[in-house]
Design a protein around this motif. Structure first.
Motif, mmCIF file in Angstrom:
data_model
loop_
_atom_site.group_PDB
_atom_site.id
_atom_site.type_symbol
_atom_site.label_atom_id
_atom_site.label_comp_id
_atom_site.label_asym_id
_atom_site.label_seq_id
_atom_site.Cartn_x
_atom_site.Cartn_y
_atom_site.Cartn_z
ATOM 1 N N PHE A 78 119.258 3.593 193.923
ATOM 2 C CA PHE A 78 118.883 5.180 194.041
ATOM 3 C C PHE A 78 119.513 5.811 192.695
ATOM 4 O O PHE A 78 120.922 5.559 192.327
ATOM 5 C CB PHE A 78 119.615 5.788 195.226
ATOM 6 C CG PHE A 78 119.583 7.077 195.129
ATOM 7 C CD1 PHE A 78 118.402 7.955 195.430
ATOM 8 C CD2 PHE A 78 120.634 8.051 194.840
ATOM 9 C CE1 PHE A 78 118.269 9.264 195.389
ATOM 10 C CE2 PHE A 78 120.679 9.229 194.722
ATOM 11 C CZ PHE A 78 119.205 10.017 195.108
ATOM 12 N N ARG A 129 113.090 11.293 195.933
ATOM 13 C CA ARG A 129 113.991 10.303 195.285
ATOM 14 C C ARG A 129 113.438 9.479 194.122
ATOM 15 O O ARG A 129 112.135 9.448 193.828
ATOM 16 C CB ARG A 129 114.241 9.186 196.177
ATOM 17 C CG ARG A 129 115.172 10.128 197.464
ATOM 18 C CD ARG A 129 115.564 9.069 198.462
ATOM 19 N NE ARG A 129 114.257 8.332 199.201
ATOM 20 C CZ ARG A 129 114.468 7.270 199.976
ATOM 21 N NH1 ARG A 129 115.922 6.832 200.242
ATOM 22 N NH2 ARG A 129 113.412 6.731 200.708
ATOM 23 N N LEU A 166 117.012 1.808 202.749
ATOM 24 C CA LEU A 166 116.466 2.888 201.734
ATOM 25 C C LEU A 166 115.616 3.673 202.374
ATOM 26 O O LEU A 166 115.222 4.811 201.857
ATOM 27 C CB LEU A 166 116.140 2.260 200.359
ATOM 28 C CG LEU A 166 117.257 1.617 199.707
ATOM 29 C CD1 LEU A 166 116.639 1.191 198.306
ATOM 30 C CD2 LEU A 166 118.287 2.667 199.521
ATOM 31 N N HIS A 179 110.453 12.258 199.818
ATOM 32 C CA HIS A 179 111.887 12.371 199.907
ATOM 33 C C HIS A 179 112.589 12.679 198.704
ATOM 34 O O HIS A 179 113.777 12.988 198.613
ATOM 35 C CB HIS A 179 112.680 11.353 200.575
ATOM 36 C CG HIS A 179 111.851 10.550 201.773
ATOM 37 N ND1 HIS A 179 111.825 11.613 202.999
ATOM 38 C CD2 HIS A 179 111.107 9.759 202.246
ATOM 39 C CE1 HIS A 179 111.081 11.075 204.071
ATOM 40 N NE2 HIS A 179 110.801 9.868 203.600
ATOM 41 N N THR A 198 109.227 6.696 191.818
ATOM 42 C CA THR A 198 109.573 7.902 192.728
ATOM 43 C C THR A 198 109.202 7.397 194.080
ATOM 44 O O THR A 198 108.221 6.670 194.428
ATOM 45 C CB THR A 198 108.505 8.830 192.100
ATOM 46 O OG1 THR A 198 107.091 8.686 192.329
ATOM 47 C CG2 THR A 198 108.947 9.206 190.659
ATOM 48 N N ASP A 199 109.741 8.372 194.788
ATOM 49 C CA ASP A 199 109.541 8.543 196.454
ATOM 50 C C ASP A 199 109.156 9.834 196.752
ATOM 51 O O ASP A 199 110.084 10.486 196.906
ATOM 52 C CB ASP A 199 110.724 7.980 197.172
ATOM 53 C CG ASP A 199 110.526 7.901 198.707
ATOM 54 O OD1 ASP A 199 109.452 7.972 199.246
ATOM 55 O OD2 ASP A 199 111.532 8.101 199.183
ATOM 56 N N SER A 221 108.481 6.395 203.175
ATOM 57 C CA SER A 221 108.661 6.527 201.572
ATOM 58 C C SER A 221 107.304 6.453 201.239
ATOM 59 O O SER A 221 106.177 6.396 202.208
ATOM 60 C CB SER A 221 109.112 5.200 201.032
ATOM 61 O OG SER A 221 108.485 3.918 201.526
ATOM 62 N N PHE A 259 114.081 5.796 192.076
ATOM 63 C CA PHE A 259 114.770 4.359 192.270
ATOM 64 C C PHE A 259 114.611 3.608 190.786
ATOM 65 O O PHE A 259 113.484 3.757 190.125
ATOM 66 C CB PHE A 259 114.166 3.487 193.507
ATOM 67 C CG PHE A 259 114.401 4.417 194.446
ATOM 68 C CD1 PHE A 259 115.710 4.106 195.426
ATOM 69 C CD2 PHE A 259 113.603 5.005 195.378
ATOM 70 C CE1 PHE A 259 115.971 4.499 196.431
ATOM 71 C CE2 PHE A 259 113.947 5.651 196.526
ATOM 72 C CZ PHE A 259 115.052 5.374 197.129
ATOM 73 N N ASP A 266 117.756 12.655 192.788
ATOM 74 C CA ASP A 266 116.954 13.308 193.600
ATOM 75 C C ASP A 266 116.450 14.592 192.862
ATOM 76 O O ASP A 266 117.446 15.218 192.253
ATOM 77 C CB ASP A 266 117.899 13.724 194.590
ATOM 78 C CG ASP A 266 116.941 14.416 195.832
ATOM 79 O OD1 ASP A 266 115.914 15.114 195.439
ATOM 80 O OD2 ASP A 266 117.055 14.079 197.024
ATOM 81 N N THR A 267 115.252 15.022 192.581
ATOM 82 C CA THR A 267 114.529 15.962 191.958
ATOM 83 C C THR A 267 114.707 17.222 192.621
ATOM 84 O O THR A 267 114.456 18.315 192.275
ATOM 85 C CB THR A 267 113.279 15.812 191.676
ATOM 86 O OG1 THR A 267 112.542 15.799 192.878
ATOM 87 C CG2 THR A 267 112.994 14.459 190.879
#
Length: 309
Positions: free
Chosen positions: A78, A66, A24, A64, A60-61, A44, A68, A81-82
């Motif tokens: 996952f 993302r 990931l 990137h 949140t990541d 990340s 999770f 995606d914002t």
């Protein structure tokens, strides 16, 4: 910042609960890392720990974009995606996740669908500086920080309240890097982490909805500063510190009673209680890990832990 008799805080050793699986991770250059971690590749950068009512942990990541979900058996999934840089998450009583996204503003996502919608992208046609974290009070008012790149050189970070009616109130406009935000269990006091000021601010919430007499509840030190905040049911404040390798537990008088020490990495960015327990999770963002420890008190009940609204 220690106790009045100058004894050090008790040390609580955290443990690694889980780590982002290698498949990931995205070891590639990002605009976020270029701006915030110059010369580094961030595969990340975890933030925003929040539990739903089924015991799933959402993260949140940031670099990137993302989101999770980590299930109770520690499986990573996952979920969306914002299209921006998501940071803090708060669970609404209706079950949706509200997200502070630096680039896009306040967003909302329905778990299970993965759709992301903009709740509030600007104020009076002016873009936000870069929202960071958020929390609900017992009435469903949303409080959030607008951090951007503010600091001691530019103490113009803002704190807002978004009412269920849609009314937006500007509460503070002079914070050097407002970050984590939380309300005490009585609903009478607002706490804000002023990261670049290396302090946590405390201020009364007055009956008319305004704030007054903001003061430094506790001050810190280090190359960064306080980041995410959490509160237990007895009014103890938990402060993640992004450069001192752990989280501080501060009692209602402002004394530091405990320090939750990270077993790996010093970039502890955010904290959350597992609902109904004294188990605290912490994001150690540099290593992409989630840490866990037992604290003296049970976490305060949050707005999202109630029934459907």
């Amino acid at each position: 910042m220690w106790n009045v008799n100058f004894t050090p805080p008790q040390i609580i050793e955290a443990r690694v609960l889980t780590r982002m699986p290698d498949p990931l991770r995205l070891p590639q250059r990002s605009a976020w890392a270029d701006a915030n971690k110059p010369g580094q590749i961030a595969d990340s950068f975890l933030e925003g720990p929040t539990f739903d009512r089924d015991g799933n942990l959402y993260l949140t990541d940031i670099p990137h974009g993302r989101l999770f979900r980590i299930t109770p058996d520690l499986q990573w999934h996952f979920v969306g995606d914002t299209g921006g840089w998501p940071n803090g998450i708060a669970l609404h009583r209706g079950g949706s996740l509200w997200i502070a996204d630096y680039r896009r503003g306040i967003l909302r996502m329905t778990p299970g669908r993965g759709d992301v919608e903009v709740v509030l992208g600007h104020r009076n046609s002016e873009s936000f500086k870069g929202v960071n974290d958020l929390t609900f009070d017992a009435q469903g008012n949303l409080y959030f920080t607008d951090q951007g790149q503010t600091g001691l050189h530019d103490p113009s970070g803002r704190v807002y309240r978004l009412r269920p009616s849609g009314q937006l109130d500007l509460l503070l406009s002079n914070v050097p890097s407002p970050n984590g935000i939380v309300i005490d269990p009585s609903g009478r006091f607002l706490f804000v982490a002023a990261t670049r000021g290396n302090a946590v601010w405390r201020m009364p919430l007055l009956p008319d909805g305004s704030v007054s007499k903001a003061g430094a509840f506790q001050t810190f030190f280090g190359t960064s500063g306080p980041d995410g905040l959490a509160m237990d049911a007895d009014g103890r404040l938990v402060v993640a510190h992004a450069s001192l390798g752990g989280a501080f537990v501060i009692d209602a008088h402002g004394w530091c009673t405990h320090f939750v020490r990270s077993p790996m990495g010093g970039t502890v960015t955010n904290v959350a209680f597992r609902p109904g327990t004294n188990r605290l999770v912490m994001t150690e963002s540099a290593s992409g890990s989630v840490l866990e420890a037992e604290l003296p008190g049970v976490g305060a009940v949050l707005f999202g832990e109630g029934g459907a609204a």
